[in-house]
Design an enzyme around this catalytic site. Structure first.
Site, mmCIF file in Angstrom:
data_model
loop_
_atom_site.group_PDB
_atom_site.id
_atom_site.type_symbol
_atom_site.label_atom_id
_atom_site.label_comp_id
_atom_site.label_asym_id
_atom_site.label_seq_id
_atom_site.Cartn_x
_atom_site.Cartn_y
_atom_site.Cartn_z
ATOM 1 N N ARG A 56 0.860 -1.195 0.000
ATOM 2 C CA ARG A 56 0.000 0.000 0.000
ATOM 3 C C ARG A 56 0.894 1.242 0.000
ATOM 4 O O ARG A 56 0.579 2.262 -0.600
ATOM 5 C CB ARG A 56 -0.965 0.015 1.185
ATOM 6 N N TYR A 108 -15.764 18.063 -14.366
ATOM 7 C CA TYR A 108 -16.220 16.686 -14.562
ATOM 8 C C TYR A 108 -17.373 16.377 -13.586
ATOM 9 O O TYR A 108 -17.304 16.742 -12.401
ATOM 10 C CB TYR A 108 -15.017 15.775 -14.300
ATOM 11 N N ASP A 180 -6.921 19.888 -12.884
ATOM 12 C CA ASP A 180 -7.225 18.627 -13.556
ATOM 13 C C ASP A 180 -6.791 18.783 -15.018
ATOM 14 O O ASP A 180 -7.409 19.532 -15.779
ATOM 15 C CB ASP A 180 -8.734 18.351 -13.447
ATOM 16 N N LYS A 205 -7.650 7.974 -19.142
ATOM 17 C CA LYS A 205 -7.928 8.636 -20.413
ATOM 18 C C LYS A 205 -6.662 8.669 -21.291
ATOM 19 O O LYS A 205 -6.130 7.628 -21.617
ATOM 20 C CB LYS A 205 -8.501 10.021 -20.136
HETATM 21 C C1 LIG Z 1 -12.632 10.624 -16.175
HETATM 22 C C2 LIG Z 1 -12.302 11.917 -15.549
HETATM 23 C C3 LIG Z 1 -12.112 12.026 -14.165
HETATM 24 C C4 LIG Z 1 -12.310 10.856 -13.224
HETATM 25 O O1 LIG Z 1 -11.375 9.855 -13.421
HETATM 26 P P1 LIG Z 1 -11.655 8.279 -13.174
HETATM 27 O O2 LIG Z 1 -10.372 7.643 -13.548
HETATM 28 O O3 LIG Z 1 -12.807 7.902 -14.038
HETATM 29 O O4 LIG Z 1 -11.982 8.135 -11.715
HETATM 30 C C5 LIG Z 1 -11.744 13.258 -13.665
HETATM 31 N N1 LIG Z 1 -11.604 14.342 -14.459
HETATM 32 C C6 LIG Z 1 -11.801 14.266 -15.792
HETATM 33 C C7 LIG Z 1 -11.615 15.487 -16.623
HETATM 34 C C8 LIG Z 1 -12.151 13.061 -16.378
HETATM 35 O O5 LIG Z 1 -12.355 13.001 -17.694
#
Ligand SMILES: *Cc1c(COP(=O)(O)O)cnc(C)c1O
Length: 389
Positions: A56, A108, A180, A205
């Protein structure tokens, strides 16, 4: 705590993508980092170990990913997580009841849900503002504001926040700027260079890019802040497994290549959509008609493959979504395959209808994640799907 190798920073971006944070395995010379599938590590003697105690806390495959993405974002420290949301949730554990966070209103859907439906119950307070205007960020700051959180470009409306201006507001108030960077990827935008304190991603992504794992990662420079995140990460435990870390690490090797193609095809498809539907219905920061194109071009070196289109009535959107053959109807984005989605009922279903209307996430809005297929095939697919529209 995972620190990027200092000498990785002297290389260009693509070279870092392939090599940063990894060295051939000293026992075998294996060119690829091993997937160290273990929960614990044998200790040499009481109180002596090889730097690893329990997985962990640390795992060598995860550390390779952390160093790699840190080097791509231009930061010293990386922390990988089991998802983008797990990453954000752990970052929020730096704060305590009574603390205030200024957040972009068009973030998001899952970010809004985590804040509004869960963390509010723990005493964190939030102001959701239109961060396109730095004055609106400034106006929302209070004596209790500990962080400003922005996403740029936003999902799905591609609104841009001026990162340098947001950083000035954050510094003036002693708050952290958290960004982000999932949509742009470090290929096209590196928020730490504009004064952000923490940059994070859903590695699910573009960083992974092959739609075969879920993960998140945060990168930063400050040593003291990194020590606090390390503590929260180990204490809360939203860490990724070695296999998923390895898949993300394989993805970043081709990130620069893939983003180049996403961007080329994205620009072509956005131009086609603009001709077909009119500039006011197409949302893509790379179009000269985008109201914030000049700002986007200043802080981003490319615009990627995310495009939204307002089709008008929901039935028209449904027609197009039902007709596509090369694009697939699915949530998520950033993979090699092209996807198409309906934000109001998919990624933003967790946002109340009235709030979606206020933000402009209409029932007719569709979102395209342009993949790396031949752009002629993608255009032909859209051509047949838009027939009569
Ligand atoms: C998909 C996404 C998230 C969340 O990420 P997960 O891996 O699905 O938990 C956060 N911010 C953006 C811009 C995203 O596209």
């Amino acid at each position: 705590m995972t620190r990027a190798f200092d000498d990785d920073f002297k290389y260009g971006f693509s070279t870092r993508g392939v090599h940063a944070g990894q060295r051939p395995d000293p026992t075998t010379g294996a060119i690829m980092p091993p997937i160290v599938q273990t929960s614990t590590y044998v200790q040499d003697a009481l109180g002596t170990n090889k730097g690893y105690e329990y997985a962990r806390g640390k795992n060598p495959t995860r550390e390779a990913l952390e160093r790699n993405v840190a080097a791509l974002e231009g930061g010293r420290h990386g922390f990988a997580f089991s998802s983008g949301m797990g990453c954000l949730d752990t970052l929020m554990k730096l704060f305590k009841a009574g603390d205030h966070i200024v957040c972009g209103e068009n973030v998001y859907g899952g970010t809004y849900r985590l804040f509004d439906k869960i963390l509010k119950n723990f005493g964190l307070t939030f102001a959701f503002v239109d961060t396109r205007d730095p004055q609106k960020i400034e106006d929302a700051m209070t004596a209790k504001t500990v962080a400003i959180l922005v996403e740029t470009p936003t999902n799905p409306l591609m609104r841009i926040t001026d990162l340098a201006a947001a950083s000035v507001v954050a510094k003036k108030h002693g708050a952290l700027l958290i960004v982000d960077n999932t949509f742009a990827s470090p290929v096209f935008q590196r928020p730490l260079e504009y004064g952000a304190d923490i940059v994070y991603h859903s590695t699910t992504k573009y960083l992974n890019g092959h739609s075969d794992m879920i993960g998140g990662i945060a990168v930063l420079n400050d040593d003291a802040l990194a020590a606090r995140i390390e503590f929260a990460t180990n204490a809360a435990g939203a860490v990724p497994g070695p296999m998923d870390s390895w898949l993300a690490l394989r993805g970043t090797k081709t990130l620069a290549l893939r983003m180049r193609q996403h961007d080329l095809s994205g620009r072509k498809i956005a131009a086609w959509l603009e001709q077909r539907m009119g500039a006011e219905r197409v949302f893509y920061a790379g179009l000269a008609s985008h109201p914030q194109h000049a700002l986007a071009a200043r802080q981003m070196s490319g615009f990627g493959g995310m495009i939204s289109v307002d089709m008008g009535p929901q039935a028209t959107a449904a027609t197009v979504l039902g007709r596509v053959r090369v694009f697939s109807l699915a949530e998520s984005l950033g993979g090699v395959e092209s996807l198409i989605s309906h934000p109001a009922s998919m990624t933003h279903a967790s946002v109340e209808a009235a709030r979606r209307d206020m933000l402009g996430v209409t029932e007719g809005l569709i979102r395209l994640s342009v993949g790396v297929e031949d752009v002629e095939d993608l255009l032909a697919d859209l051509e047949q799907a838009f027939k009569g529209v």
